[in-house]
Design an enzyme around this catalytic site. Structure first.
Site, PDB file in Angstrom:
ATOM      1  N   ARG A   1     -18.854 -10.448  16.088  1.00  0.00           N
ATOM      2  CA  ARG A   1     -17.648 -10.389  16.922  1.00  0.00           C
ATOM      3  C   ARG A   1     -17.697 -11.391  18.072  1.00  0.00           C
ATOM      4  NH1 ARG A   1     -18.171  -6.554  13.812  1.00  0.00           N
ATOM      5  NH2 ARG A   1     -16.397  -5.353  13.001  1.00  0.00           N
TER       6      ARG A   1
ATOM      7  N   TYR B   1      10.189  -6.552   2.409  1.00  0.00           N
ATOM      8  CA  TYR B   1      10.169  -5.397   1.489  1.00  0.00           C
ATOM      9  C   TYR B   1      11.570  -4.938   1.132  1.00  0.00           C
ATOM     10  CZ  TYR B   1       5.150  -5.320   1.979  1.00  0.00           C
ATOM     11  OH  TYR B   1       3.819  -5.685   1.936  1.00  0.00           O
TER      12      TYR B   1
ATOM     13  N   HIS C   1      -9.543  -8.859  -8.978  1.00  0.00           N
ATOM     14  CA  HIS C   1      -8.440  -8.873  -8.015  1.00  0.00           C
ATOM     15  C   HIS C   1      -7.808 -10.256  -7.941  1.00  0.00           C
ATOM     16  CE1 HIS C   1      -6.255  -7.640  -4.353  1.00  0.00           C
ATOM     17  NE2 HIS C   1      -6.331  -8.931  -4.115  1.00  0.00           N
ATOM     18  N   GLU C   2      -8.657 -11.300  -7.830  1.00  0.00           N
ATOM     19  CA  GLU C   2      -8.126 -12.673  -7.710  1.00  0.00           C
ATOM     20  C   GLU C   2      -7.461 -13.093  -9.014  1.00  0.00           C
ATOM     21  OE1 GLU C   2      -9.251 -12.439  -3.982  1.00  0.00           O
ATOM     22  OE2 GLU C   2      -7.844 -13.811  -4.922  1.00  0.00           O
TER      23      GLU C   2
ATOM     24  N   GLU D   1      -0.803  -7.594  -4.763  1.00  0.00           N
ATOM     25  CA  GLU D   1      -2.149  -7.098  -4.455  1.00  0.00           C
ATOM     26  C   GLU D   1      -2.612  -6.034  -5.436  1.00  0.00           C
ATOM     27  OE1 GLU D   1      -2.266  -9.901  -1.707  1.00  0.00           O
ATOM     28  OE2 GLU D   1      -3.838  -8.764  -2.692  1.00  0.00           O
TER      29      GLU D   1
ATOM     30  N   HIS E   1      -7.924 -11.610   8.147  1.00  0.00           N
ATOM     31  CA  HIS E   1      -6.469 -11.675   8.026  1.00  0.00           C
ATOM     32  C   HIS E   1      -5.760 -11.891   9.351  1.00  0.00           C
ATOM     33  CE1 HIS E   1      -8.046  -9.946   4.432  1.00  0.00           C
ATOM     34  NE2 HIS E   1      -6.920 -10.192   3.811  1.00  0.00           N
TER      35      HIS E   1
ATOM     36  N   ARG F   1       0.501  -4.838   2.975  1.00  0.00           N
ATOM     37  CA  ARG F   1       0.581  -5.079   1.541  1.00  0.00           C
ATOM     38  C   ARG F   1      -0.571  -4.404   0.795  1.00  0.00           C
ATOM     39  NH1 ARG F   1       0.038 -11.507   1.402  1.00  0.00           N
ATOM     40  NH2 ARG F   1       1.930 -11.190   2.584  1.00  0.00           N
TER      41      ARG F   1
HETATM   42  C1  LIG Z   1      -3.406 -18.665  -1.110  1.00  0.00           C
HETATM   43  C2  LIG Z   1      -3.634 -17.230  -0.755  1.00  0.00           C
HETATM   44  O1  LIG Z   1      -4.002 -16.877   0.353  1.00  0.00           O
HETATM   45  N1  LIG Z   1      -3.382 -16.318  -1.732  1.00  0.00           N
HETATM   46  C3  LIG Z   1      -3.552 -14.882  -1.483  1.00  0.00           C
HETATM   47  C4  LIG Z   1      -2.970 -14.112  -2.658  1.00  0.00           C
HETATM   48  C5  LIG Z   1      -1.475 -14.284  -2.710  1.00  0.00           C
HETATM   49  O2  LIG Z   1      -0.825 -13.945  -1.701  1.00  0.00           O
HETATM   50  O3  LIG Z   1      -0.967 -14.780  -3.736  1.00  0.00           O
HETATM   51  C6  LIG Z   1      -5.049 -14.555  -1.405  1.00  0.00           C
HETATM   52  O4  LIG Z   1      -5.750 -14.947  -2.282  1.00  0.00           O
HETATM   53  N2  LIG Z   1      -5.490 -13.819  -0.343  1.00  0.00           N
HETATM   54  C7  LIG Z   1      -6.919 -13.529  -0.171  1.00  0.00           C
HETATM   55  C8  LIG Z   1      -7.272 -12.039  -0.354  1.00  0.00           C
HETATM   56  C9  LIG Z   1      -8.777 -11.919  -0.605  1.00  0.00           C
HETATM   57  C10 LIG Z   1      -9.344 -10.482  -0.655  1.00  0.00           C
HETATM   58  C11 LIG Z   1      -8.924  -9.665   0.561  1.00  0.00           C
HETATM   59  O5  LIG Z   1      -8.783 -10.198   1.641  1.00  0.00           O
HETATM   60  N3  LIG Z   1      -8.781  -8.309   0.382  1.00  0.00           N
HETATM   61  C12 LIG Z   1      -8.557  -7.447   1.569  1.00  0.00           C
HETATM   62  C13 LIG Z   1      -8.266  -5.993   1.177  1.00  0.00           C
HETATM   63  C14 LIG Z   1      -8.749  -5.577  -0.159  1.00  0.00           C
HETATM   64  C15 LIG Z   1     -10.075  -5.194  -0.343  1.00  0.00           C
HETATM   65  C16 LIG Z   1     -10.502  -4.768  -1.600  1.00  0.00           C
HETATM   66  C17 LIG Z   1      -9.582  -4.730  -2.668  1.00  0.00           C
HETATM   67  O6  LIG Z   1      -9.965  -4.278  -3.884  1.00  0.00           O
HETATM   68  C18 LIG Z   1      -8.282  -5.154  -2.486  1.00  0.00           C
HETATM   69  C19 LIG Z   1      -7.865  -5.580  -1.231  1.00  0.00           C
HETATM   70  C20 LIG Z   1      -9.803  -7.449   2.453  1.00  0.00           C
HETATM   71  O7  LIG Z   1     -10.859  -7.880   1.956  1.00  0.00           O
HETATM   72  O8  LIG Z   1      -9.683  -7.017   3.599  1.00  0.00           O
HETATM   73  C21 LIG Z   1     -10.877 -10.576  -0.660  1.00  0.00           C
HETATM   74  C22 LIG Z   1     -11.352  -9.365  -1.433  1.00  0.00           C
HETATM   75  C23 LIG Z   1     -10.236  -8.960  -2.366  1.00  0.00           C
HETATM   76  C24 LIG Z   1      -9.014  -9.761  -1.947  1.00  0.00           C
HETATM   77  C25 LIG Z   1      -6.498 -11.493  -1.546  1.00  0.00           C
HETATM   78  O9  LIG Z   1      -6.763 -11.890  -2.682  1.00  0.00           O
HETATM   79  O10 LIG Z   1      -5.610 -10.622  -1.302  1.00  0.00           O
HETATM   80 ZN   LIG Z   2      -5.037 -10.114  -3.116  1.00  0.00          ZN
END
Ligand SMILES: CC(=O)N[C@@H](CC(=O)O)C(=O)NC[C@H](CC1(C(=O)N[C@@H](Cc2ccc(O)cc2)C(=O)O)CCCC1)C(=O)O
Ligand SMILES: [Zn+2]
Length: 611
Positions: free
Chosen positions: A159, A197, A356-357, A384, A486, A495
């Site tokens: 932090r 939304y 997820h990706e 998501e 984020h 989301r």
């Molecule tokens: C160009 C661009 O930015 N594209 C967007 C996608 C789009 O908008 O098209 C994107 O790739 N965003 C990145 C982000 C990454 C991750 C994330 O940040 N997850 C959250 C919460 C969570 C945690 C566990 C889980 O199972 C599901 C969600 C966190 O880790 O806090 C990392 C881990 C998983 C998903 C994502 O993929 O959503």
């Molecule tokens: Zn995602």
């Protein structure tokens, strides 16, 4: 199909409008793919030069969108068919790109790029020479270490090196973003984000869902607190009932599956975390993504194209380059390039993230024929949910056994309870966190939370809604929201809360389509082309309609509902209620940690024991 046009010639305005939409669609693919390429270069090689190029590219893209919006505004769309009206609406909905003052627009893009750089290059030095990045080093420590002191130092250090360094930048961002969206008539940035939304009651709807799910979270929190007290000793836990945030296996205490080995109801059953098996089988990042790809292909959905494998960055570069390690999925808006950037480690968590990706990529592939303005999720929660829905099938013991990651498949009530606990540590644990991030941000955008109260408001939500407390006292010199990806990267978060509810509604609908019988938590839709067809039909619509339409097509429902999620976890809740009895809950206010009082408590404790 290109933008649908009304009957030709019915109105010169309409014909001209159709030509404008065609031009927009062609130009947008050129402009957006150029911007994606520059942004990709910056995210996969963080240098001053690449940052400047990215800032300029974002600025030019914003100015192009401003120009298109002004051109679109010339048309009187009132007589147009609904689809053309929707396309014009989206062309004019340009968000922060609406900032008229070019200098301010450049400053906004620059502030965002600076915050992103601080976050992605931050390192914690525990000794002069030993400076650790978040990924993979500190994350691995949080997953593996049970040394409370070391976890506390990493928690504070992270932090200090991330959030603390961007507080001023964030206040600048808030002011510029609010000024921009007010140009479009929105009250503030949160108002603009919620408008996506297209649901009048959205804010109340998510608040109701959270209230409905609180009892489930409270039961899980109580069980986890009791087990962690046994592990670390009661003295580490405040009398207020909160769980110290550094003990839950995750830097943000957002999901607790990394400490599941302390939390299994029946420890003598097989471990469900297949990380060890993946390492033993010498899994690679590439193989993790091919296993994920096989699942999507088994549903009859589109496999990853060759460009995906050629262009993606699936491992952290070892050549000294600084990269944004936080995983992400990229649409280059040219119908050809779709990529994932992930600093993949061989762990179950990364296996889940890969799905997820890839869920994002599959959505991109399914709607790539749509006009550019419709190349998005029906709402952001849909985007998501795609990958996570697949993971709900993949992570069943049966499926993990079928793909060779779970050698011994034990099917009895105790193993079932252990499995549901493992899933709850991912899904139920997340709910308050997924909800509170944007509660904090919406209050900041609205002006209800002033910079002088940023951290106080953050910890009020963390203590009250999540029942976690900071391991050391926090002040307004800190900026803990900035320690979460984020916030500096300005990605909305509600989301994910929406997705964690929707994904169980989707899972139920797809399992019905696949002909699954029995409890929802044993469903695996692998190889079901019936389920795949229904999912593909929904995904291919992109954002061409209000989300309730594609939603109804798949689920026969018209509203978000927590019922499928609660049905999925009901057997575990029954177990936890019995285990917990009345030993559950926490005080809304954070425990009093200020240095004086805790020293006072310690000496008082010493005095009492000395007597
Ligand atoms: C160009 C661009 O930015 N594209 C967007 C996608 C789009 O908008 O098209 C994107 O790739 N965003 C990145 C982000 C990454 C991750 C994330 O940040 N997850 C959250 C919460 C969570 C945690 C566990 C889980 O199972 C599901 C969600 C966190 O880790 O806090 C990392 C881990 C998983 C998903 C994502 O993929 O959503
Ligand atoms: Zn995602």
């Amino acid at each position: 199909a290109m933008g649908v046009r009304g009957e030709a010639g019915s109105n010169v305005n309409e014909t001209a409008a159709g030509e404008f939409l065609d031009m927009y669609n062609t130009e947008a693919q050129r402009v957006f793919s150029a911007n994606a390429a520059v942004s990709w270069a910056f995210n996969t090689n963080i240098t001053d030069e690449n940052r400047q190029k990215s800032i300029q590219s974002d600025l030019q893209t914003d100015l192009w969108r401003q120009n298109m919006s002004h051109q679109a505004a010339v048309f009187n769309t009132s007589g147009f068919d609904p689809d053309m009206q929707r396309q014009f609406y989206k062309i004019k909905d340009i968000g922060t790109a609406a900032l008229e003052d070019v200098a301010k627009l450049e400053e906004l893009n620059s502030v965002l790029a600076q915050m992103s750089t601080i976050y992605s290059t931050a390192r914690v030095c525990l000794t002069k020479t030993d400076c650790l990045p978040l990924d993979p080093d500190i994350t691995r420590e949080f997953e593996k270490s049970r040394n409370e002191e070391r976890l506390r130092r990493l928690w504070v250090g992270w932090r200090d090196e991330s959030g603390k360094k961007m507080r001023q930048l964030y206040t600048q961002f808030v002011d510029l973003s609010n000024e921009a969206v007010k140009t479009l008539g929105y009250a503030d940035t949160g108002d603009y984000w919620r408008s996506k939304y297209e649901t009048e009651t959205f804010e109340q709807d998510v608040a109701s869902l959270f209230e409905e799910l609180k009892p489930f979270y409270t039961e899980l929190h109580a069980f986890v607190r009791r087990r962690l007290k046994a592990q670390y000793g009661d003295s580490v836990f405040p009398a207020s009932g909160h769980i110290p945030a550094h003990l839950l296996g995750n830097m943000w205490a957002q999901q607790w599956n990394s400490v599941q080995n302390l939390l299994m109801p029946y420890p003598d059953q097989p471990i469900l975390d297949v990380t060890a098996e993946m390492v033993k089988q010498e899994y690679t990042a590439e193989r993790i993504f091919h296993v994920a790809d096989d699942f999507f292909a088994s549903l009859g959905l589109t496999p990853m194209p060759q460009e995906f494998w050629n262009g993606s960055m699936l491992e952290k570069p070892q050549d000294g380059r600084e990269v944004v390690c936080h995983a992400s999925a990229w649409d280059f808006y040219n119908g050809i390039d779709f990529r994932v950037k992930q600093c993949t480690e061989v762990t179950m968590e990364h296996f889940s993230t890969a799905h997820h990706e890839m869920g994002h990529i599959e959505y991109f592939l399914q709607y790539k024929h749509q006009p550019v303005v419709y190349r998005g999720g029906a709402n952001a929660g849909f985007h998501e949910a795609v990958g996570d829905v697949i993971s709900l099938s993949v992570e069943t013991p049966k499926h993990l056994h079928d793909i060779g990651l779970l050698p011994t498949l034990v099917e009895n009530n105790e193993a079932d309870t252990n499995f549901l606990m493992a899933m709850a540590l991912q899904k139920i644990a997340f709910l308050p966190f997924g909800y509170l991030i944007d509660q904090w941000r919406w209050s900041v955008f609205r002006g209800q939370t002033h910079p002088s109260d940023y951290n106080k408001a953050w910890w009020k939500l963390r203590c009250e809604l999540q029942g976690v407390s900071p391991p050391v006292a926090r002040t307004e010199d800190d900026f803990d929201p900035g320690a979460k990806f984020h916030i500096p990267n300005n990605t909305p978060y509600i989301r994910y809360f929406v997705s964690f509810v929707l994904q169980f509604q989707f899972h139920k609908a797809l399992c019905d389509a696949a002909g699954h019988t029995g409890p929802l938590h044993t469903c695996d839709i692998f190889n079901s082309t019936e389920a795949g067809t229904k999912l593909g039909e929904m995904l291919s619509m992109g954002s061409s309609k209000v989300w309730t339409e594609p939603f109804q097509a798949l689920t026969n429902q018209t509203r978000m509902s927590a019922q499928p999620l609660m049905d999925y976890f009901q057997p575990l809740m029954t177990f936890l209620q019995k285990e917990n009895g009345q030993d559950k809950g926490w005080q809304p206010d954070c425990p009093n940690l200020d240095p004086i009082s805790s020293a006072g408590q310690a000496s008082l404790h010493y005095l009492l024991t000395a007597l």
